[in-house]
Design an enzyme around this catalytic site. Structure first.
Site: not given
Length: 331
Positions: A51, A108, A191, A195, A227
């Site tokens: 990583s 989550h 959630d 989304e 706009e």
């Protein structure tokens, strides 16, 4: 009414004799790990040896080990990597070390809600989900404040899961603002719906459709961009700060009249019925199965749709206009 917990309702002593592993060091991972450390919690970060985030975490003075090593050491294991990586990380690095009395935590609820991860008996399962991005969670913590969090308990094997979850929430600063009690099911389903129907899917499609309508009617794409896309932030900021009523108070009478008389013609009962279908697909698992299958198959359809979206004329127009705006222009 929802239960809300504050600092006085949470006790960091519930983490005093527990080691915490934060798996991942992205947006939320770095904030959780640093805030917990600054709250006096014994925390380590679990990252693969390959990583690129290992150096970042170590530079912050955090102890970094592999996910498996972190899971073996820790009493509380918080998974803060992307949803689609959870199954593999859990199976390979966490499950072998998930002994009775430990706690498995999430930011989550997706993988628990849809049964993609099934923790063993004897393990606490809870969620602490900040309602803001990681950089905000970290910044306001350093300022002595906090971002509201959602807290849920799926399994209470020890009888102390809520106390531990609240202590964790306090450790990252959540109870300074308020920790709202929820469930894995409610957090996940609302959630995903937000989304898909409003924040990402709904807003993106609305902006594109408005832009297309003006351009097809002969108006210049640049003016249509301003706009239908650029000025959206001005309105959303007003809603964010004071709600819809405050936004309406802040705009012109002409704009407000157009809002209350024309808005319902755009978001019709038929549109709301389609929103309900989207919610049904979230509730019955249709969306989850579709997304997991798409991810497992290599994301070909997903990638195709994303690439098609990048080719929409509004992207090219925006690319030309944004450099004009010094306050948002990127190097």
């Amino acid at each position: 009414m929802v239960e809300i917990y504050y600092d006085d309702d949470a006790n960091l002593d519930n983490l005093a004799d527990r080691k915490v592993a934060v798996i991942g060091f992205g947006s939320q991972g770095h904030a959780h790990a640093l805030n917990l450390r600054d709250s006096g919690v014994d925390v380590r970060v679990g990252l693969p040896e390959t990583s690129t985030s290992r150096a970042k975490a170590e530079e912050q003075g955090l102890r970094v080990v592999t996910p498996a090593e972190a899971s073996a050491e820790a009493d509380i294991i918080m998974i803060l990597t992307p949803d689609t990586t959870h199954r593999k990380i859990y199976a390979e690095s966490i499950a072998p070390h998930l002994t009775p009395g430990k706690a498995l935590a999430f930011g989550h609820g997706f993988n628990i809600r849809y049964g993609l991860i099934e923790p063993p008996a004897g393990v606490d399962v809870f969620m602490v989900a900040p309602k803001g991005p990681g950089h905000l969670v970290r910044r306001v913590f350093v300022e002595g404040k906090g971002v509201p969090v959602l807290v849920a308990v799926e399994a209470d094997a020890t009888g102390k899961a809520l106390d531990i979850a609240l202590a964790y929430a306090k450790g990252i600063g959540g109870t300074r603002a308020g920790a709202l009690r929820t469930t894995f099911t409610e957090e996940t389903e609302t959630d995903l719906f937000g989304e898909q129907a409003v924040l990402c899917g709904g807003a993106s499609a609305l902006v594109q459709a408005g832009f297309e309508t003006l351009v097809e009617a002969g108006y210049t794409p640049e003016v249509a961009y301003f706009e239908c896309l650029h000025e959206l932030k001005l309105i959303v900021d007003l809603m964010y700060e004071g709600g819809i009523s405050q936004m309406r108070y802040s705009i012109s009478d002409t704009a407000e009249y157009g809002d209350v008389t024309r808005g319902p013609r755009v978001i019709t009962p038929a549109v709301k019925a389609e929103m309900r279908k989207i919610l049904d697909e979230i509730q019955d698992g249709t969306f989850a199965r579709e997304w997991v299958a798409e991810d497992d198959a290599g994301r070909a359809t997903f990638t195709k749709l994303v690439e098609e979206g990048k080719q929409h004329p509004i992207e090219q127009v925006g690319g030309k206009l944004r450099p004009m705006m010094s306050w948002i222009a990127k190097d």
